[in-house]
Design a protein around this motif. Structure first.
Motif, PDB file in Angstrom:
ATOM      1  N   LEU A  71       6.474  14.125   1.995  1.00  0.00           N
ATOM      2  CA  LEU A  71       5.059  14.503   2.048  1.00  0.00           C
ATOM      3  C   LEU A  71       4.168  13.275   2.197  1.00  0.00           C
ATOM      4  N   PHE A  72       4.437  12.238   1.400  1.00  0.00           N
ATOM      5  CA  PHE A  72       3.626  11.032   1.500  1.00  0.00           C
ATOM      6  C   PHE A  72       3.746  10.393   2.882  1.00  0.00           C
ATOM      7  N   ARG A  73       4.966  10.256   3.373  1.00  0.00           N
ATOM      8  CA  ARG A  73       5.146   9.638   4.695  1.00  0.00           C
ATOM      9  C   ARG A  73       4.439  10.459   5.769  1.00  0.00           C
ATOM     10  N   ASP A  80       0.819  -1.205   0.000  1.00  0.00           N
ATOM     11  CA  ASP A  80       0.000   0.000   0.000  1.00  0.00           C
ATOM     12  C   ASP A  80       0.860   1.264   0.000  1.00  0.00           C
ATOM     13  N   GLU A  81       1.994   1.225   0.695  1.00  0.00           N
ATOM     14  CA  GLU A  81       2.918   2.369   0.674  1.00  0.00           C
ATOM     15  C   GLU A  81       3.555   2.527  -0.706  1.00  0.00           C
ATOM     16  N   ILE A  82       3.874   1.425  -1.334  1.00  0.00           N
ATOM     17  CA  ILE A  82       4.482   1.466  -2.674  1.00  0.00           C
ATOM     18  C   ILE A  82       3.535   2.153  -3.646  1.00  0.00           C
ATOM     19  N   ILE A  83       2.292   1.749  -3.646  1.00  0.00           N
ATOM     20  CA  ILE A  83       1.313   2.345  -4.564  1.00  0.00           C
ATOM     21  C   ILE A  83       0.984   3.778  -4.147  1.00  0.00           C
ATOM     22  N   GLY A  84       0.873   4.036  -2.859  1.00  0.00           N
ATOM     23  CA  GLY A  84       0.587   5.392  -2.399  1.00  0.00           C
ATOM     24  C   GLY A  84       1.666   6.383  -2.800  1.00  0.00           C
ATOM     25  N   TYR A  85       2.909   5.983  -2.638  1.00  0.00           N
ATOM     26  CA  TYR A  85       4.013   6.877  -3.032  1.00  0.00           C
ATOM     27  C   TYR A  85       4.062   7.032  -4.543  1.00  0.00           C
ATOM     28  N   ALA A  86       3.794   5.947  -5.272  1.00  0.00           N
ATOM     29  CA  ALA A  86       3.764   6.047  -6.739  1.00  0.00           C
ATOM     30  C   ALA A  86       2.667   7.017  -7.184  1.00  0.00           C
ATOM     31  N   LEU A  87       1.517   6.993  -6.516  1.00  0.00           N
ATOM     32  CA  LEU A  87       0.448   7.937  -6.831  1.00  0.00           C
ATOM     33  C   LEU A  87       0.883   9.367  -6.504  1.00  0.00           C
ATOM     34  N   THR A  88       1.571   9.540  -5.405  1.00  0.00           N
ATOM     35  CA  THR A  88       2.087  10.860  -5.031  1.00  0.00           C
ATOM     36  C   THR A  88       2.970  11.442  -6.143  1.00  0.00           C
ATOM     37  N   MET A  89       3.720  10.577  -6.814  1.00  0.00           N
ATOM     38  CA  MET A  89       4.686  11.029  -7.825  1.00  0.00           C
ATOM     39  C   MET A  89       4.110  11.097  -9.241  1.00  0.00           C
ATOM     40  N   LEU A  90       2.824  10.824  -9.400  1.00  0.00           N
ATOM     41  CA  LEU A  90       2.175  10.898 -10.707  1.00  0.00           C
ATOM     42  C   LEU A  90       2.305  12.304 -11.288  1.00  0.00           C
ATOM     43  N   LEU A  96      -6.683   1.788   0.849  1.00  0.00           N
ATOM     44  CA  LEU A  96      -7.380   3.070   0.733  1.00  0.00           C
ATOM     45  C   LEU A  96      -6.729   4.196   1.521  1.00  0.00           C
ATOM     46  N   ASP A  97      -6.289   3.962   2.748  1.00  0.00           N
ATOM     47  CA  ASP A  97      -5.726   5.071   3.527  1.00  0.00           C
ATOM     48  C   ASP A  97      -4.441   5.592   2.887  1.00  0.00           C
ATOM     49  N   ASP A  98      -3.673   4.714   2.221  1.00  0.00           N
ATOM     50  CA  ASP A  98      -2.451   5.182   1.568  1.00  0.00           C
ATOM     51  C   ASP A  98      -2.755   5.932   0.275  1.00  0.00           C
ATOM     52  N   ILE A  99      -3.780   5.490  -0.426  1.00  0.00           N
ATOM     53  CA  ILE A  99      -4.212   6.218  -1.622  1.00  0.00           C
ATOM     54  C   ILE A  99      -4.698   7.602  -1.220  1.00  0.00           C
ATOM     55  N   LEU A 100      -5.460   7.665  -0.142  1.00  0.00           N
ATOM     56  CA  LEU A 100      -5.948   8.968   0.331  1.00  0.00           C
ATOM     57  C   LEU A 100      -4.807   9.838   0.853  1.00  0.00           C
ATOM     58  N   ALA A 101      -3.803   9.238   1.496  1.00  0.00           N
ATOM     59  CA  ALA A 101      -2.641  10.004   1.969  1.00  0.00           C
ATOM     60  C   ALA A 101      -1.853  10.574   0.791  1.00  0.00           C
ATOM     61  N   ALA A 102      -1.891   9.877  -0.330  1.00  0.00           N
ATOM     62  CA  ALA A 102      -1.161  10.348  -1.511  1.00  0.00           C
ATOM     63  C   ALA A 102      -1.781  11.618  -2.105  1.00  0.00           C
ATOM     64  N   LEU A 103      -3.086  11.790  -1.955  1.00  0.00           N
ATOM     65  CA  LEU A 103      -3.754  12.921  -2.611  1.00  0.00           C
ATOM     66  C   LEU A 103      -3.277  14.287  -2.119  1.00  0.00           C
ATOM     67  N   ASP A 117       0.719   9.763   5.480  1.00  0.00           N
ATOM     68  CA  ASP A 117       0.451   8.367   5.806  1.00  0.00           C
ATOM     69  C   ASP A 117       0.582   8.109   7.304  1.00  0.00           C
ATOM     70  N   ILE A 118       1.513   8.749   7.937  1.00  0.00           N
ATOM     71  CA  ILE A 118       1.717   8.552   9.385  1.00  0.00           C
ATOM     72  C   ILE A 118       0.688   9.335  10.206  1.00  0.00           C
ATOM     73  N   VAL A 119       0.501  10.609   9.883  1.00  0.00           N
ATOM     74  CA  VAL A 119      -0.398  11.470  10.668  1.00  0.00           C
ATOM     75  C   VAL A 119      -1.870  11.118  10.432  1.00  0.00           C
ATOM     76  N   LYS A 120      -2.209  10.752   9.204  1.00  0.00           N
ATOM     77  CA  LYS A 120      -3.573  10.392   8.832  1.00  0.00           C
ATOM     78  C   LYS A 120      -4.600  11.431   9.282  1.00  0.00           C
ATOM     79  N   PRO A 121      -4.503  12.656   8.776  1.00  0.00           N
ATOM     80  CA  PRO A 121      -5.522  13.649   9.144  1.00  0.00           C
ATOM     81  C   PRO A 121      -6.891  13.246   8.583  1.00  0.00           C
ATOM     82  N   TRP A 122      -7.945  13.850   9.166  1.00  0.00           N
ATOM     83  CA  TRP A 122      -9.288  13.583   8.653  1.00  0.00           C
ATOM     84  C   TRP A 122      -9.332  13.958   7.186  1.00  0.00           C
ATOM     85  N   PRO A 123      -9.949  13.225   6.321  1.00  0.00           N
ATOM     86  CA  PRO A 123     -10.761  12.028   6.521  1.00  0.00           C
ATOM     87  C   PRO A 123      -9.971  10.713   6.384  1.00  0.00           C
ATOM     88  N   ILE A 124      -8.668  10.802   6.207  1.00  0.00           N
ATOM     89  CA  ILE A 124      -7.864   9.593   6.012  1.00  0.00           C
ATOM     90  C   ILE A 124      -8.031   8.655   7.199  1.00  0.00           C
TER      91      ILE A 124
END
Length: 159
Positions: free
Chosen positions: A109-111, A84-94, A136-143, A114-121
């Protein structure tokens, strides 16, 4: 307490654990995120179509392998599961030009998100279960990480 038994000989576990990076004794999510860098560089070099194909296939595959691995070891979203981190970071770099500066900024930024997980993550992390919940939480952290990177690029604060 039962010791979690991952089986790297099973392809689902091997991928879910980021080729073993998730077994790092400290900060497995950070080590898992580092595994994404060669994927990001390779698919960015191949072009947007291949990058998007990797993201879509990696997300769909991730729902399966993360859910299967979690079920196999009997623990939802075990820290060693890092696909999930691999895909989340890859999405961050899109759509981010690859440079040392952008890779480091995107990573940080991604980490952070992903670590803090602010609302709504955090809400999604707590309410959505199974492989989809793990991803899902990593995809949302990537946004928000992606949005901040795009702003840094737009205002030429990042090379």
């Amino acid at each position: 307490m039962n010791k979690v038994r991952f089986q790297l000989s099973r392809w689902q576990h091997l991928l879910a654990l980021g080729f073993g990076a998730g077994l790092a004794p400290k900060a497995p999510g950070t080590f898992g995120t580092l595994v994404a860098i060669p994927f990001i560089m390779a698919f960015a070099a191949l072009g947007l179509t291949w990058y998007l194909a990797f993201l879509v296939a990696g997300t769909v595959l991730g729902v399966y392998i993360c859910g299967k691995t979690a079920d196999d070891v009997g623990e939802h979203d075990h820290g060693a599961i890092v696909w999930d981190e691999i895909i989340g970071y890859a999405l961050t770099m899109l759509l981010v030009p690859i440079s040392v500066q952008s890779v480091v900024a995107g990573f940080l930024l991604f980490r952070f998100f992903d670590i803090v997980k602010p609302w709504p993550i955090r809400w999604f992390d707590q309410k959505v279960h199974g492989g989809l919940g793990i991803m899902l939480d990593d995809i949302l952290a990537a946004l928000p990480a992606w949005l901040i990177l795009q702003l840094l690029l737009h205002y030429q604060l990042l090379n």
